[in-house]
Enzyme design. Sequence first.
Site: not given
Ligand code: NAI
Ligand code: BUO
Length: 253
Positions: A36, A62, A89, A155, A159
């Site tokens: 991370d 990063d 992720n 976004y 994706k």
């Molecule tokens: N939360 C949601 O409703 C949804 C999320 N997603 C996807 O799921 C994945 C995980 O997201 P979440 O758990 O929701 O978010 P989150 O914000 O809780 O976790 C994302 C993590 O990625 C890290 N991160 C951000 N930029 C970074 C970089 N440049 N280098 C390394 N690490 C980095 C952050 O520090 C964080 O720990 C993402 O790809 C997001 O697009 C997809 C669909 C829905």
């Molecule tokens: C953040 C994201 O990907 C959605 C579908 O809510």
Amino acid sequence: MKLEGKVAVVTGAASGMGKAIAELYGKNGAKVIVSDINIDGAEQVAAGILGNGGTAAAVKTDIAKQGDAEGLIDEAVNTFGTLDILVNNAGIMDNFEPVGDIEDALWEKVFAVNTTGVMRTMRKAVPVFLEKGKGVIINIASTGGFSGAHAGAAYGASKHAVVGLTKNTAFMYANEGIRCNAIAPGAVETNIGASMTGINQFGMSRAGLTHGLSPRTGQPVEIAEAALFLASDESSFVNGVVMPVDGGWTSAF
Ligand SMILES: NC(=O)C1=CN([C@@H]2O[C@H](COP(=O)(O)OP(=O)(O)OC[C@H]3O[C@@H](n4cnc5c(N)ncnc54)[C@H](O)[C@@H]3O)[C@@H](O)[C@H]2O)C=CC1
Ligand SMILES: CC(=O)C(C)=O
């Protein structure tokens, strides 16, 4: 112990779904590289896995930087001797901007993290997998990777690109023992909102029309269970799919 002895890299593993995936993989016997940009958070997750009797190491990455993304795979091989599973992720939101309101800097940032970083870790991992004759890639896309109405244009485009990259990779290496799948989560309760910097009200109101159809929000562990299945041999014949894990949200479209 579905992943006994496997070495897994999980990016964005300090929070949300990445954290849940890293923890579940650790519980299932994998040696986990907890990657991370937030190294304090990654170290806490790694410490939790170690505290539960698992094996893990935190790596500051990063994912938007080429050297970090490629160095991450080297770090996994140097630390645990090989690589078996790559989970891309890490991701950030845009601000729901429609194309007419996109600024180049945000577009480039969203693509650097959500798409280019994914390609670079995959590019670096593939030779390791080819040499072993096996390997698993799981990309966390989004329902926004096939719907036009779940976030902003940047976004959604980032994706959609991950979906295309996933399918191409699955097909290209299908005879080399490499499986590549994506998960398309619906709305999940995580910290992703913190990556938004100034919401575009028009864009959000348009996306909100479909968000209203989501039956409920999900928990990160519900995504992690799907990621465990796709990483394990139980999914040995599953390759090139984009699996919605969204409580039925996109069954409406
Ligand atoms: N939360 C949601 O409703 C949804 C999320 N997603 C996807 O799921 C994945 C995980 O997201 P979440 O758990 O929701 O978010 P989150 O914000 O809780 O976790 C994302 C993590 O990625 C890290 N991160 C951000 N930029 C970074 C970089 N440049 N280098 C390394 N690490 C980095 C952050 O520090 C964080 O720990 C993402 O790809 C997001 O697009 C997809 C669909 C829905
Ligand atoms: C953040 C994201 O990907 C959605 C579908 O809510």
